[in-house]
Design an enzyme around this catalytic site. Sequence first.
Site, mmCIF file in Angstrom:
data_model
loop_
_atom_site.group_PDB
_atom_site.id
_atom_site.type_symbol
_atom_site.label_atom_id
_atom_site.label_comp_id
_atom_site.label_asym_id
_atom_site.label_seq_id
_atom_site.Cartn_x
_atom_site.Cartn_y
_atom_site.Cartn_z
ATOM 1 N N LYS A 109 65.906 44.521 46.677
ATOM 2 C CA LYS A 109 65.653 44.496 45.224
ATOM 3 C C LYS A 109 66.012 43.146 44.619
ATOM 4 C CE LYS A 109 63.586 47.179 44.653
ATOM 5 N NZ LYS A 109 63.076 48.373 45.255
ATOM 6 N N TRP A 147 44.922 38.346 43.811
ATOM 7 C CA TRP A 147 46.158 38.062 44.560
ATOM 8 C C TRP A 147 45.686 37.354 45.823
ATOM 9 C CZ3 TRP A 147 48.527 39.337 49.222
ATOM 10 C CH2 TRP A 147 49.920 39.197 49.270
ATOM 11 N N HIS A 197 79.539 39.426 64.177
ATOM 12 C CA HIS A 197 78.646 39.011 65.280
ATOM 13 C C HIS A 197 77.685 37.914 64.819
ATOM 14 C CE1 HIS A 197 80.197 42.127 67.865
ATOM 15 N NE2 HIS A 197 80.089 42.968 66.860
ATOM 16 N N ASN A 212 38.249 43.678 46.098
ATOM 17 C CA ASN A 212 39.636 43.869 46.521
ATOM 18 C C ASN A 212 39.599 44.247 47.990
ATOM 19 O OD1 ASN A 212 42.347 44.500 46.828
ATOM 20 N ND2 ASN A 212 42.125 46.554 45.946
ATOM 21 N N GLY A 213 40.367 43.551 48.816
ATOM 22 C CA GLY A 213 40.386 43.857 50.244
ATOM 23 C C GLY A 213 40.297 42.572 51.044
ATOM 24 N N CYS A 224 44.676 42.554 44.601
ATOM 25 C CA CYS A 224 43.646 42.366 43.593
ATOM 26 C C CYS A 224 43.382 43.686 42.870
ATOM 27 C CB CYS A 224 42.350 41.919 44.239
ATOM 28 S SG CYS A 224 42.543 40.456 45.242
ATOM 29 N N GLU A 254 63.536 40.384 45.757
ATOM 30 C CA GLU A 254 62.170 40.361 45.228
ATOM 31 C C GLU A 254 62.093 40.077 43.739
ATOM 32 O OE1 GLU A 254 60.013 44.049 45.694
ATOM 33 O OE2 GLU A 254 61.811 45.219 45.374
ATOM 34 N N ARG A 303 50.059 44.877 39.026
ATOM 35 C CA ARG A 303 49.849 44.888 40.470
ATOM 36 C C ARG A 303 50.216 43.548 41.101
ATOM 37 N NH1 ARG A 303 45.666 48.790 42.356
ATOM 38 N NH2 ARG A 303 45.206 47.289 43.966
ATOM 39 N N LYS A 341 51.956 45.276 43.585
ATOM 40 C CA LYS A 341 52.441 46.650 43.601
ATOM 41 C C LYS A 341 51.887 47.437 44.777
ATOM 42 C CE LYS A 341 54.524 50.304 42.072
ATOM 43 N NZ LYS A 341 55.946 50.358 42.451
ATOM 44 N N GLU A 394 68.347 48.176 50.929
ATOM 45 C CA GLU A 394 67.520 48.348 49.730
ATOM 46 C C GLU A 394 68.072 47.504 48.573
ATOM 47 O OE1 GLU A 394 64.720 49.227 49.041
ATOM 48 O OE2 GLU A 394 64.687 49.673 46.916
HETATM 49 C C1 F6R Z 1 59.785 46.961 46.919
HETATM 50 C C2 F6R Z 1 58.492 47.593 46.930
HETATM 51 C C3 F6R Z 1 57.661 47.437 48.146
HETATM 52 C C4 F6R Z 1 56.967 48.759 48.476
HETATM 53 C C5 F6R Z 1 56.048 48.592 49.684
HETATM 54 C C6 F6R Z 1 55.369 49.886 50.061
HETATM 55 O O1 F6R Z 1 60.459 47.226 45.722
HETATM 56 O O2 F6R Z 1 58.089 48.221 45.995
HETATM 57 O O3 F6R Z 1 58.431 47.006 49.206
HETATM 58 O O4 F6R Z 1 57.929 49.714 48.732
HETATM 59 O O5 F6R Z 1 55.075 47.638 49.389
HETATM 60 O O6 F6R Z 1 54.599 50.393 49.026
HETATM 61 P P1 F6R Z 1 54.141 51.893 49.039
HETATM 62 O O7 F6R Z 1 55.370 52.725 48.896
HETATM 63 O O8 F6R Z 1 53.197 52.043 47.896
HETATM 64 O O9 F6R Z 1 53.489 52.131 50.369
#
Ligand code: F6R
Length: 597
Positions: A474, A77, A493, A101-102, A2, A477, A27, A592, A470
């Site tokens: 990507k 969110w 395996h 938010n929280g 949020c 997501e 976000r 985010k 990674e």
């Molecule tokens: C993936 C992504 C998330 C963040 C994760 C941690 O592309 O961005 O997986 O890496 O939510 O976020 P931070 O780095 O802000 O702790």
Amino acid sequence: MCGIIGCFSEKDCYGRLLRALKKLEYRGYDSAGIALVHKNRRLHENYRLIVRKKKGYVSALEGAVISGDTGIGHTRWATHGVPCDRNAHPHVSGKFALVHNGIIENHAALRQELCEHGETFLSETDSEVIVKLIDRNYAGDFFAAVRAACARLEGSYAIAVISADHPGEIICARCKSPLIAAAGKGALYVCSDAPALAGEAEFFCPANDGEYIRIAEGKILFYDSAGNEIKKSFLRLPAQIAALEKGDKSFMEKEIAETPQALSDTLKSLHRTDFAPCARQLRGAKRFFAVACGTAYHAALAFRDRAEECLHIPVLCQTSSEFRYRSPLIGEGDVLVAISQSGETADTLEASRLAKERGAYLIAVTNVAHSSLAALADFPLLLRAGPEIAVAATKSYVCQLLAVFYLTAQAHFFKHTRMPVWFFELEKLSETVRAAEECFLQTSHLAKQLSQTFGMYYLGRGQDVVTAMEGALKVKEIACVYAEGYAAGELKHGTLALIEKGFPVIAIATDKKLAKKCENALAEVKARGGFCALFSQYEDVLSESCADFCCRLPSISEPLMPVVSVIPLQKFACEMCLLRGFDPDKPRNLAKSVTVE
Ligand code: F6R
């Protein structure tokens, strides 16, 4: 997560709230709302609250402007209760409206207690209990009512509250969720996130946990947890934040393109960082711990690989959420490296707090200098990646890798009075990453070929396992393609069972001594009709492979290759996302900054 905003402005308050909410869109959210204290000209009651809230995009709030100079806004969110108009914030009780938010962990008990007192609830959210508590505690003193309500809350919150009885006033509280106050021309703000105020505010000041912010009589006031006024200094909003503009491309594309600059800025800043304060810990540590979430967790794994190889001590790496609940064997003499772009990720913060309580030394690798994590750290190690708006981390990941490798080199120096050889190639990193952009044409062809796939694997050996993970994250997501990143040696395996005609497998081979083993795994995929793509800096590795698609990466010292090899994979994911009709900046269900557990 949020996003919250509060604004006092005699001019265009609604428009300012709306613009901030649009900037908070990055976000991740599923509904949005605004409430204003509106001057009522016709009835005897002078002021009343007007609330507009909707499931879906912020644009649903555009249209008829609500007049008033005091307002709050929210992008939701969903955590408690499905995304719908009813569950959207602001929530109202009597003459109060609130955004939150929280997560309120004791919301069920509070709700029951309030129901027993005859309250009825309109939403399924945990947040509505807060506004009910404020309303019940109100006896003419708005600030006292908010404090009394907060005293009952367990969990995390940043709240902003307005009241029809108190035009011109916004009261906010912070506990484990980010909150800043800011001032711009003709407007005062409170906000969860500085980028929301790009182009609007000039100065800002973060609140600490337990503090309150009060906007009243055209001023911003700070209070400690006991309600005593405290003095705080405002800082100029960093120029990069003030100038945030997406342009005609997505933020994700823009940020991938900014990576070389982000790397050179981060490297300059690392060169200027004085590591002496943590020399004793880096020299004396018998082991390291590393925690992070998501992409940042992959940076933690890369730290483990490099540090174990260089320093010959174990690095125990865990996702922050698991670390907290596994009775970790961390204590005095241990060093915890916590990695977080935002510095606000709830699990990483809690893992760090736990480690500190047990006497460990905390090194925080973060992109946000004024974040909660940086404030908690014994030694904050700051990235200079610039603001990262796209939900999917790209340039920040690459800078995290640079920072943890740099940290490893420093530890090596403190132990052995010399830097590892690859340290001297760090200067070339930025230009090598720029050269990796030459792979983009090929990755774009690859994306066209694979855009309709229902799933894919990413494989690697050694340091390339992390890059495979990674790459898979990507594409998962943002392109919503099922993907797994794997150690190539694990293929037979279990994973091999899913390989059939045309199933795509992307392999990364940047470690020469393991390249043949990776190639063997590809041969096994090929033998079962799978489609193989291979990324390597070695011409011979590519030409001798059985891959259907080969991409030559630019070359730098092998231990630094994870910084380079991930670039085309980020771009590939972005291309896949666009071809599949998604918005790279708004991945489904994701946020985010994950400020709740
Ligand atoms: C993936 C992504 C998330 C963040 C994760 C941690 O592309 O961005 O997986 O890496 O939510 O976020 P931070 O780095 O802000 O702790």
